[in-house]
Write an enzyme that holds these catalytic residues in place. Structure first.
Site, PDB file in Angstrom:
ATOM      1  N   LYS A 215      25.217  42.984  33.478  1.00 17.04           N
ATOM      2  CA  LYS A 215      26.021  41.850  33.011  1.00 17.04           C
ATOM      3  C   LYS A 215      25.911  41.721  31.481  1.00 17.04           C
ATOM      4  CE  LYS A 215      25.416  39.327  37.370  1.00 17.04           C
ATOM      5  NZ  LYS A 215      24.881  38.085  37.989  1.00 17.04           N
TER       6      LYS A 215
ATOM      7  N   TYR B 134      34.247  37.902  41.867  1.00 16.07           N
ATOM      8  CA  TYR B 134      33.449  36.783  42.377  1.00 16.07           C
ATOM      9  C   TYR B 134      34.288  35.834  43.245  1.00 16.07           C
ATOM     10  CZ  TYR B 134      29.251  37.981  39.698  1.00 16.07           C
ATOM     11  OH  TYR B 134      28.117  38.598  39.230  1.00 16.07           O
TER      12      TYR B 134
ATOM     13  N   PHE C  93      29.480  26.593  40.171  1.00 14.04           N
ATOM     14  CA  PHE C  93      29.120  27.473  39.059  1.00 14.04           C
ATOM     15  C   PHE C  93      30.192  28.525  38.760  1.00 14.04           C
ATOM     16  CE2 PHE C  93      27.186  29.249  42.944  1.00 14.04           C
ATOM     17  CZ  PHE C  93      27.676  30.548  42.932  1.00 14.04           C
TER      18      PHE C  93
ATOM     19  N   ARG D 147      19.636  46.523  46.191  1.00 10.33           N
ATOM     20  CA  ARG D 147      19.351  45.079  46.224  1.00 10.33           C
ATOM     21  C   ARG D 147      17.842  44.828  46.119  1.00 10.33           C
ATOM     22  NH1 ARG D 147      23.447  41.102  45.821  1.00 10.33           N
ATOM     23  NH2 ARG D 147      22.162  39.765  47.138  1.00 10.33           N
TER      24      ARG D 147
ATOM     25  N   THR E  36      18.137  36.625  43.672  1.00 13.62           N
ATOM     26  CA  THR E  36      19.143  36.077  42.745  1.00 13.62           C
ATOM     27  C   THR E  36      18.508  35.191  41.679  1.00 13.62           C
ATOM     28  OG1 THR E  36      20.709  36.120  44.579  1.00 13.62           O
ATOM     29  CG2 THR E  36      21.314  34.784  42.678  1.00 13.62           C
TER      30      THR E  36
ATOM     31  N   ARG F 208      15.207  41.930  38.173  1.00 13.51           N
ATOM     32  CA  ARG F 208      15.265  40.509  37.789  1.00 13.51           C
ATOM     33  C   ARG F 208      13.862  39.923  37.630  1.00 13.51           C
ATOM     34  NH1 ARG F 208      20.108  39.098  42.036  1.00 13.51           N
ATOM     35  NH2 ARG F 208      21.888  39.450  40.666  1.00 13.51           N
TER      36      ARG F 208
ATOM     37  N   ASN G 144      20.978  36.574  34.970  1.00 13.92           N
ATOM     38  CA  ASN G 144      20.079  37.421  35.768  1.00 13.92           C
ATOM     39  C   ASN G 144      20.374  38.916  35.646  1.00 13.92           C
ATOM     40  OD1 ASN G 144      22.342  37.474  37.366  1.00 13.92           O
ATOM     41  ND2 ASN G 144      21.414  36.485  39.145  1.00 13.92           N
TER      42      ASN G 144
ATOM     43  N   HIS H 210      24.289  42.873  38.571  1.00 20.19           N
ATOM     44  CA  HIS H 210      24.966  42.644  39.847  1.00 20.19           C
ATOM     45  C   HIS H 210      24.799  43.887  40.715  1.00 20.19           C
ATOM     46  CE1 HIS H 210      28.022  41.717  42.833  1.00 20.19           C
ATOM     47  NE2 HIS H 210      28.356  42.993  42.738  1.00 20.19           N
TER      48      HIS H 210
ATOM     49  N   GLU I 121      34.289  46.358  45.824  1.00 19.13           N
ATOM     50  CA  GLU I 121      33.942  46.285  44.397  1.00 19.13           C
ATOM     51  C   GLU I 121      34.140  47.628  43.689  1.00 19.13           C
ATOM     52  OE1 GLU I 121      30.771  42.638  45.138  1.00 19.13           O
ATOM     53  OE2 GLU I 121      29.986  44.593  44.524  1.00 19.13           O
TER      54      GLU I 121
HETATM   55  N1  UDP Z   1      25.015  32.097  40.177  1.00 13.22           N
HETATM   56  C1  UDP Z   1      24.805  31.055  39.292  1.00 13.22           C
HETATM   57  N2  UDP Z   1      24.349  29.860  39.799  1.00 13.22           N
HETATM   58  C2  UDP Z   1      24.068  29.684  41.105  1.00 13.22           C
HETATM   59  C3  UDP Z   1      24.277  30.758  41.998  1.00 13.22           C
HETATM   60  C4  UDP Z   1      24.748  31.954  41.502  1.00 13.22           C
HETATM   61  O1  UDP Z   1      25.044  31.202  38.091  1.00 13.22           O
HETATM   62  O2  UDP Z   1      23.662  28.590  41.492  1.00 13.22           O
HETATM   63  C5  UDP Z   1      25.523  33.368  39.656  1.00 13.22           C
HETATM   64  C6  UDP Z   1      24.410  34.390  39.426  1.00 13.22           C
HETATM   65  O3  UDP Z   1      24.727  35.104  38.230  1.00 13.22           O
HETATM   66  C7  UDP Z   1      24.542  35.281  40.630  1.00 13.22           C
HETATM   67  C8  UDP Z   1      26.048  35.260  40.869  1.00 13.22           C
HETATM   68  O4  UDP Z   1      26.424  33.924  40.575  1.00 13.22           O
HETATM   69  O5  UDP Z   1      24.046  36.593  40.365  1.00 13.22           O
HETATM   70  C9  UDP Z   1      26.502  35.599  42.250  1.00 13.22           C
HETATM   71  O6  UDP Z   1      25.758  34.834  43.187  1.00 13.22           O
HETATM   72  P1  UDP Z   1      25.187  35.510  44.512  1.00 13.22           P
HETATM   73  O7  UDP Z   1      24.649  34.413  45.367  1.00 13.22           O
HETATM   74  O8  UDP Z   1      26.220  36.411  45.087  1.00 13.22           O
HETATM   75  O9  UDP Z   1      23.938  36.351  43.952  1.00 13.22           O
HETATM   76  P2  UDP Z   1      23.680  37.906  43.775  1.00 13.22           P
HETATM   77  O10 UDP Z   1      24.452  38.615  44.844  1.00 13.22           O
HETATM   78  O11 UDP Z   1      24.111  38.277  42.381  1.00 13.22           O
HETATM   79  O12 UDP Z   1      22.183  38.063  43.932  1.00 13.22           O
HETATM   80 MG    MG Z   2      26.396  38.424  45.526  1.00 18.13          MG
END
Ligand code: UDP
Ligand code: MG
Length: 152
Positions: free
Chosen positions: A11, A51, A59, A87, A93, A104, A114, A117, A128
């Site tokens: 990112k 997204y 958010f 993952r 996350t 992370r 974070n 992705h 994707e």
């Molecule tokens: N995110 C955020 N605030 C939140 C939850 C998610 O800014 O409360 C952002 C964060 O950058 C995260 C992305 O949204 O990586 C996508 O969320 P997801 O739950 O899909 O997490 P990921 O798959 O990236 O672990």
């Molecule tokens: Mg996700």
């Protein structure tokens, strides 16, 4: 052995902080094959599609603002079990809940910054990869040390 592909993106925070090499290195070192790599500043349309599942979340706008704020380094890795393994390498996350040793867990402190992705399952990986890459941008090749990574 099932060969899978997954979509990974460093990112804008990871790019701005000079973490591209550090992050790419972790996937290479694990043994996954890099088959796609490019840098781009995503359009709003691309970010909103990527997204889309979070469209109704509070958010969402901030997330799209952030992802479109500068260059992202987009990658596709291939290998047995790469979706789940990526993952795990990435970690939770919320970076403060991510285990040390994960990307992370080692490199971030804030959920909105974070650094990386990774696709969360086979269907999202397929969606994707198709969203971010043309098929002509994905390279078919065999690492010369492949026999030392996987059994026949
Ligand atoms: N995110 C955020 N605030 C939140 C939850 C998610 O800014 O409360 C952002 C964060 O950058 C995260 C992305 O949204 O990586 C996508 O969320 P997801 O739950 O899909 O997490 P990921 O798959 O990236 O672990
Ligand atoms: Mg996700």
């Amino acid at each position: 052995m099932t060969v899978e592909r997954t979509f990974i993106a460093v990112k804008p925070d990871g790019v701005q902080r000079g973490l591209v090499g550090e992050i790419l290195r972790r996937f290479e070192r694990k043994g996954f094959k890099l088959i796609g790599l490019k840098q781009l500043t995503p359009t709003r349309e691309l970010a909103e599609e990527h997204y889309g599942v979070h469209r109704e979340r509070p958010f969402f706008k901030g997330l799209v603002d952030f992802i479109t704020s500068g260059p992202v380094v987009a990658m596709v890795f291939e290998g047995d079990g790469v979706i789940v393994s990526a993952r795990k390498l990435i970690g939770a996350t919320k970076p403060l809940e991510a285990e040390p040793g994960t990307i992370r867990g080692d490199l971030a402190i804030n959920i909105g910054r974070n650094v990386i992705h990774g696709s969360d399952g086979p269907d999202t990986a397929c969606f994707e990869i198709g969203l971010w890459f043309n098929s002509s941008e994905l390279v078919t090749w065999n690492p010369s040390d492949q026999m030392w990574r996987v059994e026949d």
